[in-house]
Design a protein around this motif. Structure first.
Motif, PDB file in Angstrom:
ATOM      1  N   SER A 233       0.823  -1.212   0.000  1.00 56.28           N
ATOM      2  CA  SER A 233       0.000   0.000   0.000  1.00 56.28           C
ATOM      3  C   SER A 233       0.863   1.270   0.000  1.00 56.28           C
ATOM      4  N   TRP A 234       2.163   1.117   0.227  1.00 59.01           N
ATOM      5  CA  TRP A 234       3.086   2.253   0.215  1.00 59.01           C
ATOM      6  C   TRP A 234       4.045   2.205  -0.971  1.00 59.01           C
ATOM      7  N   HIS A 235       4.349   1.004  -1.446  1.00 56.93           N
ATOM      8  CA  HIS A 235       5.435   0.840  -2.411  1.00 56.93           C
ATOM      9  C   HIS A 235       5.034   1.221  -3.835  1.00 56.93           C
ATOM     10  N   VAL A 236       5.901   1.966  -4.516  1.00 59.03           N
ATOM     11  CA  VAL A 236       5.728   2.324  -5.921  1.00 59.03           C
ATOM     12  C   VAL A 236       6.874   1.688  -6.695  1.00 59.03           C
ATOM     13  N   PHE A 237       6.557   0.712  -7.537  1.00 60.59           N
ATOM     14  CA  PHE A 237       7.604   0.008  -8.265  1.00 60.59           C
ATOM     15  C   PHE A 237       8.214   0.902  -9.344  1.00 60.59           C
ATOM     16  N   GLY A 238       9.546   0.880  -9.429  1.00 63.17           N
ATOM     17  CA  GLY A 238      10.259   1.631 -10.454  1.00 63.17           C
ATOM     18  C   GLY A 238      10.480   3.091 -10.124  1.00 63.17           C
ATOM     19  N   PHE A 239      10.079   3.505  -8.907  1.00 67.78           N
ATOM     20  CA  PHE A 239      10.174   4.926  -8.555  1.00 67.78           C
ATOM     21  C   PHE A 239      11.625   5.412  -8.550  1.00 67.78           C
ATOM     22  N   SER A 240      12.530   4.613  -8.015  1.00 74.05           N
ATOM     23  CA  SER A 240      13.933   5.053  -7.951  1.00 74.05           C
ATOM     24  C   SER A 240      14.526   5.203  -9.342  1.00 74.05           C
ATOM     25  N   GLN A 241      14.073   4.374 -10.298  1.00 77.44           N
ATOM     26  CA  GLN A 241      14.581   4.487 -11.671  1.00 77.44           C
ATOM     27  C   GLN A 241      13.888   5.609 -12.447  1.00 77.44           C
ATOM     28  N   ALA A 242      12.681   5.982 -12.031  1.00 77.05           N
ATOM     29  CA  ALA A 242      11.880   6.934 -12.807  1.00 77.05           C
ATOM     30  C   ALA A 242      11.978   8.374 -12.329  1.00 77.05           C
ATOM     31  N   LYS A 243      12.571   8.603 -11.154  1.00 78.62           N
ATOM     32  CA  LYS A 243      12.522   9.938 -10.527  1.00 78.62           C
ATOM     33  C   LYS A 243      12.997  11.056 -11.447  1.00 78.62           C
ATOM     34  N   GLU A 244      14.142  10.860 -12.066  1.00 83.40           N
ATOM     35  CA  GLU A 244      14.700  11.930 -12.904  1.00 83.40           C
ATOM     36  C   GLU A 244      13.784  12.238 -14.079  1.00 83.40           C
ATOM     37  N   ALA A 245      13.249  11.194 -14.730  1.00 88.08           N
ATOM     38  CA  ALA A 245      12.362  11.406 -15.870  1.00 88.08           C
ATOM     39  C   ALA A 245      11.047  12.055 -15.440  1.00 88.08           C
ATOM     40  N   ILE A 246      10.521  11.671 -14.270  1.00 92.21           N
ATOM     41  CA  ILE A 246       9.283  12.287 -13.762  1.00 92.21           C
ATOM     42  C   ILE A 246       9.498  13.774 -13.546  1.00 92.21           C
ATOM     43  N   ARG A 247      10.629  14.115 -12.936  1.00 96.38           N
ATOM     44  CA  ARG A 247      10.921  15.513 -12.670  1.00 96.38           C
ATOM     45  C   ARG A 247      11.086  16.287 -13.985  1.00 96.38           C
ATOM     46  N   THR A 248      11.717  15.678 -14.982  1.00 97.15           N
ATOM     47  CA  THR A 248      11.959  16.343 -16.266  1.00 97.15           C
ATOM     48  C   THR A 248      10.659  16.571 -17.026  1.00 97.15           C
ATOM     49  N   HIS A 249       9.788  15.540 -17.072  1.00 92.42           N
ATOM     50  CA  HIS A 249       8.561  15.624 -17.871  1.00 92.42           C
ATOM     51  C   HIS A 249       7.385  16.211 -17.088  1.00 92.42           C
ATOM     52  N   ASP A 250       7.517  16.297 -15.774  1.00 92.85           N
ATOM     53  CA  ASP A 250       6.474  16.822 -14.898  1.00 92.85           C
ATOM     54  C   ASP A 250       5.175  16.020 -14.985  1.00 92.85           C
ATOM     55  N   TYR A 251       5.289  14.725 -15.179  1.00 90.35           N
ATOM     56  CA  TYR A 251       4.156  13.826 -15.015  1.00 90.35           C
ATOM     57  C   TYR A 251       4.679  12.411 -14.840  1.00 90.35           C
ATOM     58  N   LEU A 285      -0.022   8.050  -4.148  1.00 92.04           N
ATOM     59  CA  LEU A 285      -0.161   9.342  -4.815  1.00 92.04           C
ATOM     60  C   LEU A 285       0.653  10.427  -4.125  1.00 92.04           C
ATOM     61  N   LYS A 286       0.780  10.359  -2.802  1.00 94.40           N
ATOM     62  CA  LYS A 286       1.603  11.348  -2.107  1.00 94.40           C
ATOM     63  C   LYS A 286       3.080  11.161  -2.432  1.00 94.40           C
ATOM     64  N   THR A 287       3.510   9.894  -2.571  1.00 98.10           N
ATOM     65  CA  THR A 287       4.895   9.631  -2.958  1.00 98.10           C
ATOM     66  C   THR A 287       5.185  10.236  -4.327  1.00 98.10           C
ATOM     67  N   LEU A 288       4.299   9.974  -5.284  1.00 93.18           N
ATOM     68  CA  LEU A 288       4.482  10.525  -6.629  1.00 93.18           C
ATOM     69  C   LEU A 288       4.287  12.033  -6.625  1.00 93.18           C
ATOM     70  N   GLY A 289       3.380  12.505  -5.760  1.00 93.70           N
ATOM     71  CA  GLY A 289       3.093  13.940  -5.697  1.00 93.70           C
ATOM     72  C   GLY A 289       4.276  14.772  -5.237  1.00 93.70           C
ATOM     73  N   ARG A 290       5.267  14.143  -4.592  1.00 93.75           N
ATOM     74  CA  ARG A 290       6.466  14.890  -4.205  1.00 93.75           C
ATOM     75  C   ARG A 290       7.297  15.266  -5.431  1.00 93.75           C
ATOM     76  N   MET A 291       7.110  14.532  -6.523  1.00 85.82           N
ATOM     77  CA  MET A 291       7.873  14.783  -7.740  1.00 85.82           C
ATOM     78  C   MET A 291       7.069  15.565  -8.773  1.00 85.82           C
ATOM     79  N   THR A 292       5.759  15.326  -8.824  1.00 82.96           N
ATOM     80  CA  THR A 292       4.915  15.988  -9.819  1.00 82.96           C
ATOM     81  C   THR A 292       3.469  15.965  -9.352  1.00 82.96           C
ATOM     82  N   GLY A 293       2.714  16.967  -9.766  1.00 82.66           N
ATOM     83  CA  GLY A 293       1.292  17.009  -9.439  1.00 82.66           C
ATOM     84  C   GLY A 293       0.432  16.399 -10.526  1.00 82.66           C
ATOM     85  N   ASN A 294       1.081  15.834 -11.571  1.00 88.07           N
ATOM     86  CA  ASN A 294       0.342  15.295 -12.719  1.00 88.07           C
ATOM     87  C   ASN A 294       0.556  13.784 -12.834  1.00 88.07           C
TER      88      ASN A 294
END
Length: 577
Positions: A233-251, A285-294
């Protein structure tokens, strides 16, 4: 944990930590570089080793080394503290009570077990021809991708992992606590391609095993059960690999399967993560929301997928994120299959994502024949249930009109049905909601406060303005201090120690932006910004009075209407004077 925080801070130079993410260059007493949070081309990101603080002018974010790691890595404070403690070689268990120390010790031991198991599975894959054939040829996973996700293989026979781990000093209880054994104490994973589950910092906390030889009754996928480290219920798979791309694309794109993430990452679309099936939670969603609101969801369009998407709407509202839905063409059952057909088609599906409520209403309209009375009843019942979950009245009104058009009915009829079916409510109550302000909505407040700290002549202006014009407690406190004290601020004064970090950010802002300005230019800029703040305050007052006027008119309170109209007229004159 305050002592632990200060020990970590003392051992790490803020410019060294941030320098691992941002190319910094010396700029007087400070360092500057390009913002990691925006696509700027002119450096506006500053770090002050003297104040142990950073500030990004492009996003108006700032703080200490912990807040930087939280922002750039998408961690909460505890995660950032643990991350930096490892870097500083600080043992956090020394700062905890006996129970906390025991939990910390057990977690450390489980991390070591998971890490060793991941290495074991990787080496096992290389030695097994059948696994190599399946992973690199059948699944078409490249060696770079396999290395990035640390993909491995669990041997089919015996209890190879348990025997290996026991030789390395791990007890059966520790292996059970790490989720590596079955109820009989043997290997949980056998004959499976192993995909490690990692936390936001890239540490292995569990595994997904995909069976290689299909066996009757055997589950295709097998996941680590809940442990001290892993909670689906807390874990997001691939988050550590995706962080930079999420921040770059803002979604971020959220898919159902871990291997969908792996395929997309290999194809170059790397802002993709997965949750455990469609069980989206507020924590995800809060974990992902730290990187992007989309956030863009790519769930199946079947009944379960629609239900999961419906459940995600109020959760997204609570998390403060914007949800869209990615729809796949009929030719592909999942992103992995679509990527094998055409990478361009996968990117096109992502780019054409539609707002979540529009998607759900479309699904309902397709599944119900709205040319019939029964179909209209079913469609509007389901559609109104979704619309009722929306908090913003303007957005709610938009979708009510859309539902009315689809069902060929009137807005009044829909409202009557909505009022009648509303749980525990007799009437539909209009809620006046203040518009949300963006992160930098008050950047000019920060700018004028920074000027006031730097320039004594600009300070004089604060005596003419009420501190109540400044939003938030910290800004109000600084404005009050500037009004009451004549001297230039060079360090955090005792009266503002409660807001020490914010004051340091203002001092860095003043030094980086205004130190080279003339006294005259600083004075005029401060005057301009204070006038703007005063005007905005009056406009906000007018908006509030206008809402009150509407309510008074609706209630037929003529005396109150006249009083409010007079107050609005006075404000109009002041705004335009």
């Amino acid at each position: 944990m305050q002592d632990a925080k200060e020990e970590v801070r003392a051992r790490l130079a803020i410019e060294d930590v941030i320098g691992e993410y941002v190319e910094l260059k010396r700029a007087g007493r400070n360092f500057k570089g390009l913002s990691p949070f925006s696509g700027e081309k002119t450096p506006s990101f500053f770090v002050s080793p003297e104040k142990n603080i950073w500030h990004d002018f492009s996003s108006n974010k700032g703080g200490d080394v912990f807040s930087f790691v939280m922002e750039v890595e998408g961690m909460d404070f505890r995660g950032a503290l643990e991350h930096l403690a490892r870097k500083a070689n600080v043992d956090l268990s020394m700062y905890q009570n006996d129970k906390s120390r025991d939990i910390a010790r057990r977690k450390k031991r489980l991390r070591e077990a998971c890490e060793l198991a991941a290495n074991y599975f990787q080496h096992s894959m290389v030695r097994n021809a059948h696994a190599v054939e399946y992973i690199f040829k059948t699944r078409a996973i490249s060696r770079d991708t396999a290395a990035a996700f640390r993909i491995g293989y669990a041997p089919e026979t015996g209890n190879a992992l348990v025997e290996f781990m026991k030789k390395k000093g791990f007890s059966r209880q520790e292996l059970s606590d790490a989720g590596l054994t079955n109820r009989f104490g043997g290997d949980l994973f056998k004959g499976r391609m192993m995909v490690p589950l990692m936390d936001s910092s890239g540490s292995v906390i569990g595994f997904t095993g995909r069976i290689i030889r299909d066996e009757p009754g055997a589950p295709k996928y097998l996941n680590t059960p809940q442990t001290l480290l892993y909670d689906k219920s807390w874990h997001v798979f691939g988050f550590s690999q995706a962080k930079e791309a999420i921040r770059t694309h803002d979604y971020s794109v959220v898919v159902e399967g871990n291997l969908d993430v792996v395929s997309s990452w290999q194809a170059g679309v790397r802002q993709v993560v997965a949750t455990a099936g469609t069980a989206m939670t507020l924590h995800h969603l809060k974990t992902l929301g730290r990187m992007t609101g989309n956030i863009r969801l790519c769930f199946d369009g079947d009944k379960a997928g629609i239900a999961a998407t419906e459940r995600a709407i109020p959760i997204a509202e609570d998390a403060g994120v914007n949800l869209k839905i990615v729809s796949l063409p009929d030719s592909a059952k999942d992103p992995d299959e679509l990527i094998q057909q055409s990478l361009e088609a996968w990117q096109a599906a992502i780019d054409s994502a539609e707002p979540v409520v529009d998607w759900i209403l479309r699904q309902y309209s397709v599944r119900n024949d709205v040319s019939t009375a029964a179909g209209k009843r079913a469609f509007t019942t389901a559609a109104l249930e979704v619309t009722r979950a929306l908090k913003d009245p303007v957005e709610q009104e938009h979708y009510l009109q859309k539902i009315a058009a689809t069902a060929d009915t009137t807005l009044a009829t829909l409202r009557a049905k909505m009022d009648h079916s509303a749980p525990n409510e007799k009437t539909y109550k209009r809620v006046v909601q203040q518009p949300e302000l963006s992160q930098d909505a008050y950047v000019h407040h920060d700018s004028v406060l920074a000027l006031g700290m730097l320039d004594s002549s600009a300070r004089e202006l604060f005596r003419e303005f009420s501190p109540d014009l400044f939003e938030e407690e910290r800004r109000h406190a600084v404005a009050t201090y500037l009004r009451d004290h004549a001297q230039v601020v060079e360090d955090v004064p005792p009266e503002l120690q409660k807001y020490s970090e914010y004051v340091k950010i203002l001092l860095l802002r003043a030094d980086a932006r205004y130190a080279g300005w003339t006294d005259t230019d600083r004075f005029h800029e401060a005057a301009r910004l204070l006038r703007r703040i005063k005007d905005e305050h009056k406009k906000q007052q007018k908006q509030t009075l206008t809402e009150q006027l509407r309510d008074a008119e609706a209630e037929g309170d003529d005396a109150r209407v006249r009083e409010l109209m007079q107050a609005i007229q006075i404000l109009n004159k002041e705004i335009h004077s």
